[in-house]
Design a protein around this motif. Sequence first.
Motif, mmCIF file in Angstrom:
data_model
loop_
_atom_site.group_PDB
_atom_site.id
_atom_site.type_symbol
_atom_site.label_atom_id
_atom_site.label_comp_id
_atom_site.label_asym_id
_atom_site.label_seq_id
_atom_site.Cartn_x
_atom_site.Cartn_y
_atom_site.Cartn_z
ATOM 1 N N LEU A 132 7.941 6.021 -9.386
ATOM 2 C CA LEU A 132 7.927 6.625 -8.047
ATOM 3 C C LEU A 132 7.906 8.144 -8.157
ATOM 4 N N LYS A 133 7.163 8.759 -7.243
ATOM 5 C CA LYS A 133 7.136 10.219 -7.170
ATOM 6 C C LYS A 133 8.518 10.706 -6.731
ATOM 7 N N PRO A 134 8.964 11.833 -7.283
ATOM 8 C CA PRO A 134 10.290 12.336 -6.899
ATOM 9 C C PRO A 134 10.385 12.626 -5.394
ATOM 10 N N GLU A 135 9.287 13.063 -4.810
ATOM 11 C CA GLU A 135 9.308 13.416 -3.386
ATOM 12 C C GLU A 135 9.051 12.212 -2.469
ATOM 13 N N GLY A 183 0.825 -1.211 0.000
ATOM 14 C CA GLY A 183 0.000 0.000 0.000
ATOM 15 C C GLY A 183 0.854 1.254 0.000
ATOM 16 N N SER A 184 1.935 1.245 0.782
ATOM 17 C CA SER A 184 2.848 2.398 0.811
ATOM 18 C C SER A 184 3.524 2.584 -0.541
ATOM 19 N N LEU A 185 3.905 1.472 -1.173
ATOM 20 C CA LEU A 185 4.531 1.548 -2.487
ATOM 21 C C LEU A 185 3.568 2.134 -3.511
ATOM 22 N N VAL A 186 2.328 1.682 -3.505
ATOM 23 C CA VAL A 186 1.340 2.198 -4.455
ATOM 24 C C VAL A 186 1.124 3.693 -4.218
ATOM 25 N N ASP A 187 1.077 4.102 -2.952
ATOM 26 C CA ASP A 187 0.888 5.527 -2.641
ATOM 27 C C ASP A 187 2.087 6.374 -3.052
ATOM 28 N N ALA A 188 3.270 5.767 -3.144
ATOM 29 C CA ALA A 188 4.503 6.504 -3.451
ATOM 30 C C ALA A 188 4.769 6.632 -4.948
ATOM 31 N N GLN A 189 3.882 6.089 -5.781
ATOM 32 C CA GLN A 189 4.111 6.179 -7.223
ATOM 33 C C GLN A 189 3.059 7.075 -7.869
#
Length: 153
Positions: A71-74, A20-26
């Motif tokens: 992944l999002k840069p931030e 879930g954290s990985l999905v939120d981070a992309q």
Amino acid sequence: MGPPPENAGVTPEDLLRDFGSLVDAQTKSLRGLAMATDVGLETIRGWKDMGRFPRSTDDFMKVVRTCLQFLKPEAPQQRWRVADWEARYHEAKRAWENREGDRRPQKPIPVAFSEPTSPRMTTQVYGGDYVNGAKNSVHFGDVNHHHPDQSGR
């Protein structure tokens, strides 16, 4: 079999929380992930939001690889590479399968024929033949499978 050791490894819950954290981070939406990976939207949502353990290693790893590519840069630096995710998935899958095996109820053997519900549906055969070891069997047609055109007459 006693309780699991303190360090039992990756649990299914750990894997799904991290997923879930990985999905939120992309950067892709769930729909975008589904389209990019050919894994169903509801399947991905089930893993991420509903705690359903992924049954397909290939599908799960396709989604993980796609997330890692976008992944999002931030986003915080991801702790695991693809190989780490795959190893963690297999460890969690073993734990999940063991749990499923422990709580799987014994299913009764389904009955092929139910009792008739109406007296009019009851069929009784008196003085039937023995066929295949069963008495009082009802047979339609030629039970010896003789065909008139093969009788040699």
